[in-house]
Structures are given as structure tokens and as C-alpha cells.
Design a protein around this motif. Structure first.
Motif, PDB file in Angstrom:
ATOM      1  N   VAL A   1       1.567   9.460  -5.772  1.00 23.50           N
ATOM      2  CA  VAL A   1       1.946  10.842  -5.472  1.00 23.50           C
ATOM      3  C   VAL A   1       3.013  11.321  -6.464  1.00 23.50           C
ATOM      4  O   VAL A   1       2.945  12.453  -6.964  1.00 23.50           O
ATOM      5  CB  VAL A   1       2.432  10.970  -4.014  1.00 23.50           C
ATOM      6  CG1 VAL A   1       3.103  12.303  -3.758  1.00 23.50           C
ATOM      7  CG2 VAL A   1       1.278  10.764  -3.060  1.00 23.50           C
TER       8      VAL A   1
ATOM      9  N   ILE B   1       0.835  -1.200   0.000  1.00 21.09           N
ATOM     10  CA  ILE B   1       0.000   0.000   0.000  1.00 21.09           C
ATOM     11  C   ILE B   1       0.872   1.253   0.000  1.00 21.09           C
ATOM     12  O   ILE B   1       0.606   2.210  -0.732  1.00 21.09           O
ATOM     13  CB  ILE B   1      -0.974  -0.005   1.197  1.00 21.09           C
ATOM     14  CG1 ILE B   1      -2.029  -1.101   0.998  1.00 21.09           C
ATOM     15  CG2 ILE B   1      -1.626   1.351   1.396  1.00 21.09           C
ATOM     16  CD1 ILE B   1      -2.910  -1.338   2.200  1.00 21.09           C
TER      17      ILE B   1
ATOM     18  N   VAL C   1       0.909   4.180  -2.894  1.00 21.23           N
ATOM     19  CA  VAL C   1       0.681   5.584  -2.548  1.00 21.23           C
ATOM     20  C   VAL C   1       1.852   6.447  -3.013  1.00 21.23           C
ATOM     21  O   VAL C   1       1.652   7.524  -3.600  1.00 21.23           O
ATOM     22  CB  VAL C   1       0.431   5.746  -1.033  1.00 21.23           C
ATOM     23  CG1 VAL C   1       0.474   7.196  -0.612  1.00 21.23           C
ATOM     24  CG2 VAL C   1      -0.891   5.110  -0.649  1.00 21.23           C
TER      25      VAL C   1
END
Length: 79
Positions: free
Chosen positions: A15, A7, A11
Motif C-alpha cells: 500500500v 502478511i 500488505v
């Protein structure tokens, strides 16, 4: 633990892609070279990307003063 790392990686990649897209949009299709977010992102880019970004901005806005980070020593000419 493996799921948490997965995860976190997703992420971080997300980003990075969002920031990269926003920077690229500033350099290639912004209405003005003085967009504060774009100038900030350009300042955080590695040297070769920042140089490319300043060169593209200079091509697109030849008659305007350079934004912060793209100015020469006198502050009025493009680097």
C-alpha cells in the motif's frame, strides 16, 4: 501468528509503494496541478516531500495558480 504478521507487513509495504508511486506520478507527470487525488496525497506527505512536490509542480506549471497545499498566504502565489 508469525504468518499473519508477515502478511500484514507485505500488505502495508504494498500500500505504501502504491500511494508513493501515485503521488510521484502526480508531481512529476500529471497533466494538471489540480488533480484531486494528487492534491490530497501531497497534503499527507511529510514536510520535506510536500515542499519538494510543490516545487516540482511550480516548475512544471509556472503560469497557473497553485493547488491547495502549495499556495502562499494570499492563496494566489506559490509557497
Amino acid at each position: 501468528m508469525k504468518k499473519a504478521i508477515q502478511i500484514l507487513c507485505v500488505v502495508l509495504i504494498g500500500v505504501t509503494v502504491m500511494i508513493g508511486f501515485r503521488w510521484h506520478r502526480y508531481v512529476t507527470s500529471s497533466d494538471t496541478p489540480y488533480d484531486e487525488v494528487g492534491i490530497t496525497l501531497n497534503g499527507y506527505m511529510p514536510g520535506p516531500l510536500r515542499t519538494w512536490g510543490c516545487h516540482k509542480l511550480k516548475e512544471r506549471f509556472p503560469g497557473q495558480l497553485p493547488p491547495y497545499g502549495c499556495a502562499g498566504p494570499d492563496g494566489r502565489s506559490w509557497a
